[in-house]
Structures are given as C-alpha cells and as structure tokens.
Design a protein around this motif. Structure first.
Motif, short mmCIF file in Angstrom:
data_model
loop_
_atom_site.label_atom_id
_atom_site.label_comp_id
_atom_site.label_asym_id
_atom_site.label_seq_id
_atom_site.Cartn_x
_atom_site.Cartn_y
_atom_site.Cartn_z
N GLU A 20 16.76 34.38 32.40
CA GLU A 20 16.52 34.36 33.57
C GLU A 20 15.30 33.42 34.08
O GLU A 20 14.63 33.60 35.14
CB GLU A 20 15.99 35.98 34.30
CG GLU A 20 17.23 36.80 34.24
CD GLU A 20 17.01 38.15 34.94
OE1 GLU A 20 15.74 38.55 34.76
OE2 GLU A 20 18.09 38.84 35.14
N GLY A 21 14.80 32.72 33.09
CA GLY A 21 13.92 31.78 33.35
C GLY A 21 13.33 31.14 31.97
O GLY A 21 13.54 31.89 30.96
N ALA A 287 8.45 26.39 39.43
CA ALA A 287 9.51 26.45 40.30
C ALA A 287 10.01 25.00 40.79
O ALA A 287 11.44 24.86 41.11
CB ALA A 287 8.99 27.17 41.67
N HIS A 290 12.29 23.62 38.50
CA HIS A 290 13.43 24.49 38.23
C HIS A 290 13.30 25.13 36.96
O HIS A 290 14.42 25.69 36.41
CB HIS A 290 14.92 23.75 38.39
CG HIS A 290 15.11 23.07 39.67
ND1 HIS A 290 15.27 23.82 40.95
CD2 HIS A 290 14.81 21.70 39.89
CE1 HIS A 290 15.34 22.87 41.90
NE2 HIS A 290 15.14 21.54 41.35
N SER A 292 12.07 27.92 36.61
CA SER A 292 11.95 29.55 36.78
C SER A 292 13.49 29.86 37.35
O SER A 292 13.51 30.88 37.42
CB SER A 292 11.09 29.72 38.06
OG SER A 292 9.80 29.34 37.70
N ASP A 293 14.34 29.06 37.25
CA ASP A 293 15.90 29.17 37.37
C ASP A 293 16.47 30.03 36.33
O ASP A 293 15.96 29.87 35.07
CB ASP A 293 16.55 28.13 37.97
CG ASP A 293 15.91 27.45 39.22
OD1 ASP A 293 15.29 28.11 39.94
OD2 ASP A 293 16.36 26.31 39.48
#
Length: 319
Positions: A20-21, A287, A290, A292-293
């Motif tokens: 998830e990150g 973020a 990306h 945290s994606d």
C-alpha cells in the motif's frame, strides 16, 4: 533482532500493508540509534510501513566481531532491505546515516525508490565555510591512532550517561530546550546499557574514521553522489554546526534535480527538533513522487531471516 551476519536490532513502527505504499527505512547518524526516529517514524507510519535500524556498533546492535565502517554499514542496510523488508524502500538518513544511505543507493539502486537526506555528512566547501573549531578539534582526536582511543576511555570515566546525552543534544539542537525529555531519558537509559557493552569505543572510532576518510576524498564522493538518479529530497537545518548549511547549499547546487528544504532556526537533527516540519515536507515529497501509492514492484527475491516485527525487551526500544 534479526540475524544479518550477526544480531541486528531494528524497530518496526508499523504502517499499512506492504503493497500500500513504499516502505521507509530510517538510518541514524554517528553515535545515534533508533531513538533518533521516535518522532518521525510513527508519523510516517500513517502512509508507509516504517522501520528504523540500529547500525553495527550503535544502539542495541553490537559492533563486536564486525566492521562498523560506513561501507560495512551500507552493506548491512542493503541486506536489511533484502532480507527483512523484502521490497525496495525509501531510505531516510540523517548525518552519517545520510552518507550510508547514499552509499547504499549508489551500490544497490534496485533497492532504493527514493532518498531523503536529513543534514547528511557531505564535504564542507572550504574556504567558503570553515567548520566549527571545537567540532573539528574533536574529530581530529577521533582520527588520531591511540589518541582517539585514550580520549574515549578518559571521557567514558569522567562523563556520566546523562552528561553524555545532554552534550549531544547541546551540539545537535539549535535550541536544546526543544528536546523531548522522554527521548532524552530513553537516551540516558540506552547509554547506560551501552556502557556495559564491550568494544563500543572501538566501534564508534571505526565508524568515525571511515566517515572522515570518505570526506577527505571529496572528488570521489561527489562523483558517486552525482551518479545517483534516484529521486532525492534534501532537508537541512540552517543552524547545523556539524554540517554547515553552506555545504548543503553547495551540494544542492551541484545536483539540480534534487529537491531541497532549508529549515531556519534548526540544527543537525531536524527529525527530532522540528519533526512536524520534516514530516510535512517529506510526506508531500513522497506523495508528489507517487511513493505513497500502491506498490507496483514485486517483492525482492531473497531468503529472509526472522523478519517479523521486532523491538527488544529494553524500554529504550519502544517508540
């Protein structure tokens, strides 16, 4: 603890599932430990699985029977990423930990998705900026064979654990009053524990001397840094006495792809002195890149050892 060529202590601050990150691994500086991350780690764990490792010879990881040089600790961090985390990570390094993180990224780019450098150990651009005289004299003592060992032995006998921790706070904070008393107390407890650990002075000197050796060959080090194409965020306290802000501005200018944040009124350990500002800037950068994606990469193919979340029985290990 994990067995990575010997027992290695690390702290798992928790966070979302591994997919998830991008996970973050935090790497402390010379004389530091997992305690350097007790403010930033839980904050980052809201979006990223967050870990802090005690390098060989520091915190609750013994330096006995293993090298404590920055090069050896870079390989230790790389092994930790492969065998404990199991996925590429964002490395966050402060001071010597910044140098270690740069060495990891240069040698093992497949392991590092992003790099956050917090007041990293970098060359000082003399004569534009002269180092603090007292600090330069102290490191000269560390560098001198026999003299460094004698100095460490004498100071160990003359200085209490609390005095030792407070002297580090006074050196690393622009305003020592900002230090969290609970973290200071935990540092005193950890220092008392380490006083009973054989070879801690030799471990410290081994790391300090290797760090200085890298800095005395600035051309080679800067070439290594320029070869890194991983996204980099540089965060630096403007009142840092150990690594003057002029050094950070110079290295940022020579690496224009880096993003930078200079913190006024802050010293050498912003993640402790101004952790909210550091978290806000780091979270925004993660973020924007990306990181945290949800993770698109597959787990690293490796044999893992004892990779379940760990702290130790010592209260100093609890964030």
């Amino acid at each position: 603890m994990s067995d990575l060529g010997g027992p290695v202590h690390w702290v798992d601050f928790g966070g979302p599932r591994a997919d998830e990150g991008v996970p973050v691994v935090m790497v402390h500086g010379l004389g530091g430990s997992h305690l350097n991350w007790v403010a930033l780690g839980p904050a980052l764990a809201g979006r990223h699985h967050a870990y802090a490792i005690d390098l060989a010879g520091f915190g609750l990881t013994s330096g006995t029977n293993r090298s404590t040089t920055v090069q050896a600790n870079a390989e230790l961090v790389a092994r930790f990423v492969r065998e404990v985390v199991g996925r590429p990570v964002v490395l966050i390094g402060n001071s010597m930990g910044g140098m270690v993180s740069l060495l990891v990224t240069a040698a093992h780019p497949d392991l590092v998705e992003g790099l956050v450098l917090i007041d990293p150990s970098i060359p000082i651009p003399i004569p534009r900026q002269r180092p603090d005289f007292r600090i330069a004299a102290q490191f000269a003592l560390y560098a001198t064979p026999f003299v460094g060992e004698r100095y460490m032995t004498v100071m160990s006998k003359r200085v209490s654990d609390r005095q030792r921790v407070q002297s580090v706070v006074d050196l690393c904070f622009a305003d020592p009053a900002r230090a969290d008393p609970a973290v200071v107390d935990a540092g005193v407890e950890l220092a008392a524990h380490r006083r009973q650990t054989p070879g801690q002075e030799a471990a410290f000197l081994g790391a300090a001397r290797s760090l200085m050796k890298v800095l005395t060959a600035p051309g080679r080090y800067q070439s290594l840094i320029r070869g890194i194409d991983t996204p980099v965020l540089l965060v630096h306290g403007e009142l840092d006495r150990l690594v003057p802000v002029a050094a950070a501005r110079a290295i940022a200018a020579s690496n224009p792809r880096w993003e930078t944040e200079f913190l006024p009124g802050v010293g050498h350990t912003p993640q402790l002195e101004a952790h909210e500002a550091v978290h806000a800037r780091t979270a925004r950068w993660l973020a924007e890149h990306h990181l945290s994606d949800p993770i698109a990469t597959t787990p690293l193919a490796t044999t893992r050892h004892d990779s379940s979340p760990r702290t130790t029985d010592s209260p100093t290990a609890r964030p």
